[in-house]
Design a protein around this motif. Structure first.
Motif, PDB file in Angstrom:
ATOM      1  N   LYS A  59       0.823  -1.220   0.000  1.00  0.00           N
ATOM      2  CA  LYS A  59       0.000   0.000   0.000  1.00  0.00           C
ATOM      3  C   LYS A  59       0.852   1.263   0.000  1.00  0.00           C
ATOM      4  O   LYS A  59       0.392   2.320  -0.389  1.00  0.00           O
ATOM      5  CB  LYS A  59      -1.006  -0.020   1.152  1.00  0.00           C
ATOM      6  CG  LYS A  59      -0.474   0.253   2.502  1.00  0.00           C
ATOM      7  CD  LYS A  59      -1.639   0.588   3.448  1.00  0.00           C
ATOM      8  CE  LYS A  59      -1.142   0.717   4.876  1.00  0.00           C
ATOM      9  NZ  LYS A  59      -1.487  -0.442   5.686  1.00  0.00           N
ATOM     10  N   SER A  60       2.116   1.149   0.390  1.00  0.00           N
ATOM     11  CA  SER A  60       2.981   2.332   0.399  1.00  0.00           C
ATOM     12  C   SER A  60       3.337   2.784  -1.017  1.00  0.00           C
ATOM     13  O   SER A  60       3.785   3.900  -1.228  1.00  0.00           O
ATOM     14  CB  SER A  60       4.253   2.031   1.172  1.00  0.00           C
ATOM     15  OG  SER A  60       5.045   1.132   0.422  1.00  0.00           O
ATOM     16  N   LEU A  61       3.143   1.897  -2.014  1.00  0.00           N
ATOM     17  CA  LEU A  61       3.580   2.201  -3.382  1.00  0.00           C
ATOM     18  C   LEU A  61       2.619   3.117  -4.136  1.00  0.00           C
ATOM     19  O   LEU A  61       2.934   3.585  -5.221  1.00  0.00           O
ATOM     20  CB  LEU A  61       3.749   0.896  -4.169  1.00  0.00           C
ATOM     21  CG  LEU A  61       4.916  -0.001  -3.710  1.00  0.00           C
ATOM     22  CD1 LEU A  61       4.744  -1.425  -4.221  1.00  0.00           C
ATOM     23  CD2 LEU A  61       6.252   0.561  -4.185  1.00  0.00           C
ATOM     24  N   TYR A 104      -1.563   3.373  -5.634  1.00  0.00           N
ATOM     25  CA  TYR A 104      -2.483   2.344  -6.126  1.00  0.00           C
ATOM     26  C   TYR A 104      -1.835   1.644  -7.330  1.00  0.00           C
ATOM     27  O   TYR A 104      -1.725   2.217  -8.409  1.00  0.00           O
ATOM     28  CB  TYR A 104      -3.840   2.941  -6.531  1.00  0.00           C
ATOM     29  CG  TYR A 104      -4.718   1.862  -7.116  1.00  0.00           C
ATOM     30  CD1 TYR A 104      -5.195   0.826  -6.319  1.00  0.00           C
ATOM     31  CD2 TYR A 104      -5.000   1.834  -8.473  1.00  0.00           C
ATOM     32  CE1 TYR A 104      -5.937  -0.216  -6.856  1.00  0.00           C
ATOM     33  CE2 TYR A 104      -5.756   0.801  -9.022  1.00  0.00           C
ATOM     34  CZ  TYR A 104      -6.215  -0.218  -8.192  1.00  0.00           C
ATOM     35  OH  TYR A 104      -6.937  -1.249  -8.723  1.00  0.00           O
ATOM     36  N   VAL A 105      -1.376   0.423  -7.106  1.00  0.00           N
ATOM     37  CA  VAL A 105      -0.662  -0.295  -8.165  1.00  0.00           C
ATOM     38  C   VAL A 105      -1.670  -0.963  -9.095  1.00  0.00           C
ATOM     39  O   VAL A 105      -2.459  -1.812  -8.657  1.00  0.00           O
ATOM     40  CB  VAL A 105       0.301  -1.352  -7.578  1.00  0.00           C
ATOM     41  CG1 VAL A 105       1.034  -2.077  -8.694  1.00  0.00           C
ATOM     42  CG2 VAL A 105       1.290  -0.704  -6.619  1.00  0.00           C
ATOM     43  N   GLU A 106      -1.640  -0.540 -10.343  1.00  0.00           N
ATOM     44  CA  GLU A 106      -2.567  -1.131 -11.328  1.00  0.00           C
ATOM     45  C   GLU A 106      -2.212  -2.606 -11.512  1.00  0.00           C
ATOM     46  O   GLU A 106      -1.062  -2.929 -11.808  1.00  0.00           O
ATOM     47  CB  GLU A 106      -2.446  -0.382 -12.664  1.00  0.00           C
ATOM     48  CG  GLU A 106      -2.939   1.063 -12.567  1.00  0.00           C
ATOM     49  CD  GLU A 106      -2.414   1.946 -13.685  1.00  0.00           C
ATOM     50  OE1 GLU A 106      -1.459   1.558 -14.382  1.00  0.00           O
ATOM     51  OE2 GLU A 106      -2.977   3.041 -13.848  1.00  0.00           O
ATOM     52  N   GLY A 107      -3.191  -3.478 -11.279  1.00  0.00           N
ATOM     53  CA  GLY A 107      -2.934  -4.918 -11.406  1.00  0.00           C
ATOM     54  C   GLY A 107      -2.486  -5.550 -10.098  1.00  0.00           C
ATOM     55  O   GLY A 107      -2.255  -6.762 -10.050  1.00  0.00           O
ATOM     56  N   GLY A 108      -2.319  -4.744  -9.056  1.00  0.00           N
ATOM     57  CA  GLY A 108      -2.017  -5.292  -7.724  1.00  0.00           C
ATOM     58  C   GLY A 108      -0.586  -5.796  -7.582  1.00  0.00           C
ATOM     59  O   GLY A 108       0.318  -5.429  -8.346  1.00  0.00           O
ATOM     60  N   ALA A 109      -0.413  -6.681  -6.595  1.00  0.00           N
ATOM     61  CA  ALA A 109       0.932  -7.123  -6.212  1.00  0.00           C
ATOM     62  C   ALA A 109       1.663  -7.836  -7.357  1.00  0.00           C
ATOM     63  O   ALA A 109       2.895  -7.752  -7.466  1.00  0.00           O
ATOM     64  CB  ALA A 109       0.831  -8.045  -4.997  1.00  0.00           C
TER      65      ALA A 109
HETATM   66  C1  LIG Z   1       3.292  -5.570   7.626  1.00  0.00           C
HETATM   67  C2  LIG Z   1       3.361  -5.030   6.220  1.00  0.00           C
HETATM   68  C3  LIG Z   1       3.377  -6.178   5.217  1.00  0.00           C
HETATM   69  C4  LIG Z   1       2.130  -4.171   6.011  1.00  0.00           C
HETATM   70  O1  LIG Z   1       2.198  -3.482   4.756  1.00  0.00           O
HETATM   71  P1  LIG Z   1       0.866  -3.314   3.888  1.00  0.00           P
HETATM   72  O2  LIG Z   1       1.173  -2.515   2.715  1.00  0.00           O
HETATM   73  O3  LIG Z   1      -0.221  -2.821   4.778  1.00  0.00           O
HETATM   74  O4  LIG Z   1       0.461  -4.812   3.538  1.00  0.00           O
HETATM   75  P2  LIG Z   1       0.702  -5.628   2.184  1.00  0.00           P
HETATM   76  O5  LIG Z   1       2.045  -5.385   1.623  1.00  0.00           O
HETATM   77  O6  LIG Z   1       0.335  -7.028   2.507  1.00  0.00           O
HETATM   78  O7  LIG Z   1      -0.372  -5.023   1.205  1.00  0.00           O
HETATM   79  C5  LIG Z   1      -1.751  -5.166   1.500  1.00  0.00           C
HETATM   80  C6  LIG Z   1      -2.423  -3.816   1.481  1.00  0.00           C
HETATM   81  O8  LIG Z   1      -2.175  -3.155   0.253  1.00  0.00           O
HETATM   82  C7  LIG Z   1      -3.309  -2.348  -0.065  1.00  0.00           C
HETATM   83  N1  LIG Z   1      -3.674  -2.660  -1.452  1.00  0.00           N
HETATM   84  C8  LIG Z   1      -4.595  -3.544  -1.968  1.00  0.00           C
HETATM   85  N2  LIG Z   1      -4.554  -3.494  -3.305  1.00  0.00           N
HETATM   86  C9  LIG Z   1      -3.618  -2.588  -3.641  1.00  0.00           C
HETATM   87  C10 LIG Z   1      -3.121  -2.092  -4.882  1.00  0.00           C
HETATM   88  N3  LIG Z   1      -3.589  -2.533  -6.059  1.00  0.00           N
HETATM   89  N4  LIG Z   1      -2.160  -1.164  -4.850  1.00  0.00           N
HETATM   90  C11 LIG Z   1      -1.654  -0.713  -3.683  1.00  0.00           C
HETATM   91  N5  LIG Z   1      -2.090  -1.128  -2.481  1.00  0.00           N
HETATM   92  C12 LIG Z   1      -3.044  -2.061  -2.472  1.00  0.00           C
HETATM   93  C13 LIG Z   1      -4.398  -2.645   0.913  1.00  0.00           C
HETATM   94  O9  LIG Z   1      -4.391  -1.592   1.870  1.00  0.00           O
HETATM   95  C14 LIG Z   1      -3.922  -3.933   1.550  1.00  0.00           C
HETATM   96  O10 LIG Z   1      -4.238  -4.051   2.901  1.00  0.00           O
HETATM   97  P3  LIG Z   1      -5.674  -4.686   3.317  1.00  0.00           P
HETATM   98  O11 LIG Z   1      -5.900  -5.871   2.479  1.00  0.00           O
HETATM   99  O12 LIG Z   1      -5.482  -5.005   4.750  1.00  0.00           O
HETATM  100  O13 LIG Z   1      -6.641  -3.589   3.056  1.00  0.00           O
HETATM  101  C15 LIG Z   1       4.636  -4.174   6.020  1.00  0.00           C
HETATM  102  O14 LIG Z   1       4.571  -3.025   6.830  1.00  0.00           O
HETATM  103  C16 LIG Z   1       5.895  -4.921   6.396  1.00  0.00           C
HETATM  104  O15 LIG Z   1       6.327  -4.956   7.541  1.00  0.00           O
HETATM  105  N6  LIG Z   1       6.528  -5.554   5.394  1.00  0.00           N
HETATM  106  C17 LIG Z   1       7.672  -6.393   5.592  1.00  0.00           C
HETATM  107  C18 LIG Z   1       7.230  -7.766   6.012  1.00  0.00           C
HETATM  108  C19 LIG Z   1       8.421  -8.695   6.079  1.00  0.00           C
HETATM  109  O16 LIG Z   1       9.153  -8.847   5.117  1.00  0.00           O
HETATM  110  N7  LIG Z   1       8.646  -9.286   7.245  1.00  0.00           N
HETATM  111  C20 LIG Z   1       9.758 -10.157   7.437  1.00  0.00           C
HETATM  112  C21 LIG Z   1      10.817  -9.516   8.255  1.00  0.00           C
HETATM  113  S1  LIG Z   1      10.957 -10.170   9.858  1.00  0.00           S
END
Ligand SMILES: CC(C)(COP(=O)(O)OP(=O)(O)OC[C@H]1O[C@@H](n2cnc3c(N)ncnc32)[C@H](O)[C@@H]1OP(=O)(O)O)[C@@H](O)C(=O)NCCC(=O)NCCS
Length: 307
Positions: A59-61, A63-68
């Motif tokens: 989600k920090s990126l 809104y990614v078109e096509g998702g992860a």
């Molecule tokens: C915990 C962590 C994963 C949370 O980050 P996050 O961005 O909220 O979660 P994700 O990367 O799983 O992405 C999911 C979120 O992306 C967002 N999202 C959904 N579709 C999206 C899209 N097309 N584009 C951008 N964001 C989108 C949603 O907010 C989704 O969260 P939700 O399903 O709860 O609503 C992250 O902070 C982190 O710590 N990453 C590292 C994890 C790791 O490698 N750990 C091992 C080290 S010990």
């Protein structure tokens, strides 16, 4: 309710929740394409042939078109066909090594278990050409030139991050980098390599329980007993990835920047960074010799002020 019906209901609810989450991001954030992500990675300093261990927040990126799956493809574009990607595909019932060890009858099955590490590792696991290490809590997924070798011996390693593990093997490769996409220096597994390498010589005892082993099934269904050791629960409360340790994360970010090792930039909308793996390890070793580790207290940080 019968177990399969309960599972199905849970899966449907999760799908709805995710759809809502994606919609919320689409409404609130700027759209980001595969090409923009690739260009951002290149600007950041990611090169063809790189070997990347990636920690991410989707989600920090923006809104990614096509998702992860789009982010996976952009990473593949950036490192090219000669490059390698590694992502944490950890499956950790209960959320820690200790909790996994306490689960009754838990057997990790690389053919069936997913990951608890977020949307990018999930999409990576579902993409083509992925190898995955056999480990009950810290299975690593890999793609590309060195994927098979990096993941082949994890179950034979004497400890989670020890000899033969993907992180240890990463250190043997040129162009190996640890990449943070929209994450701080908190959730970075690479730190633990030094702990396993130094063992009792690490400045503090990070384990408070004897080594254990948990069973795992490989792709052929063959069973392996894989050693692992729970971390000290009290120390985890002061570790760099604990929510209370903004101070330690900021200290590490400044320290590695001033050492000329942390390369920062923007990928999509995300503040991102990378550090060369060998130099990362060497600098962690230097810091540990001066009493600074990922468990350093505020007093220890104050005793070694940054330049
Ligand atoms: C915990 C962590 C994963 C949370 O980050 P996050 O961005 O909220 O979660 P994700 O990367 O799983 O992405 C999911 C979120 O992306 C967002 N999202 C959904 N579709 C999206 C899209 N097309 N584009 C951008 N964001 C989108 C949603 O907010 C989704 O969260 P939700 O399903 O709860 O609503 C992250 O902070 C982190 O710590 N990453 C590292 C994890 C790791 O490698 N750990 C091992 C080290 S010990």
């Amino acid at each position: 309710m019968l177990k399969p019906a309960r599972q199905l209901a849970r899966a449907v609810l999760e799908k709805l929740r995710r759809r809502q989450g994606a919609r919320a991001v689409r409404q609130a954030r700027r759209p980001v394409s595969r090409a923009e992500l690739t260009a951002g990675l290149e600007r950041l300093g990611i090169l063809p042939g790189d070997v990347l261990f990636v920690h991410s927040s989707l989600k920090s990126l923006g809104y990614v078109e096509g998702g992860a799956a789009t982010v996976v493809r952009a990473l593949q574009d950036a490192v090219g066909p000669g490059g390698t990607l590694l992502l944490p595909a950890y499956y950790m019932p209960g959320g820690s090594i200790r909790a996994a060890c306490e689960q009754d009858g838990y057997v990790f099955d690389v053919r069936h278990h997913g990951t608890h590490m977020g949307r990018l590792p999930e999409a990576f696991l579902a993409s083509a050409g992925i190898r995955r290490s056999i480990h009950p809590t810290h299975s690593v997924a890999a793609w590309g030139r060195h994927a098979a070798w990096l993941t082949a011996a994890h179950h034979l390693a004497p400890s989670v991050f020890g000899q033969g593990s993907p992180w240890q093997r990463l250190l043997a490769l040129d162009q190996a980098k640890v990449l943070g996409l929209g994450v701080s220096m908190g959730p970075i597994t690479f730190y633990h390599v030094l702990e396993d390498a130094l063992g009792a010589a690490f400045p503090l005892p990070v384990w408070d329980a004897p080594a254990r082993s948990l069973p795992c099934l490989d792709l052929a269904g063959q069973r392996h007993e894989v050693p692992l050791r729970p971390f000290c629960a009290a120390l985890a409360q002061q570790r760099i990835d604990h929510r209370s340790r903004d101070d330690l994360r900021a200290y590490f970010a400044t320290e590695f920047t001033q050492a000329g090792l942390l390369h920062a930039g923007q990928v999509g909308e995300a503040a991102s960074w990378w550090i060369p793996a060998h130099a990362f390890y060497a600098h962690l070793e230097r810091l540990a010799a001066q009493g600074i580790t990922i468990y350093a207290t505020p007093e220890q940080l104050a005793a070694r002020p940054l330049a």
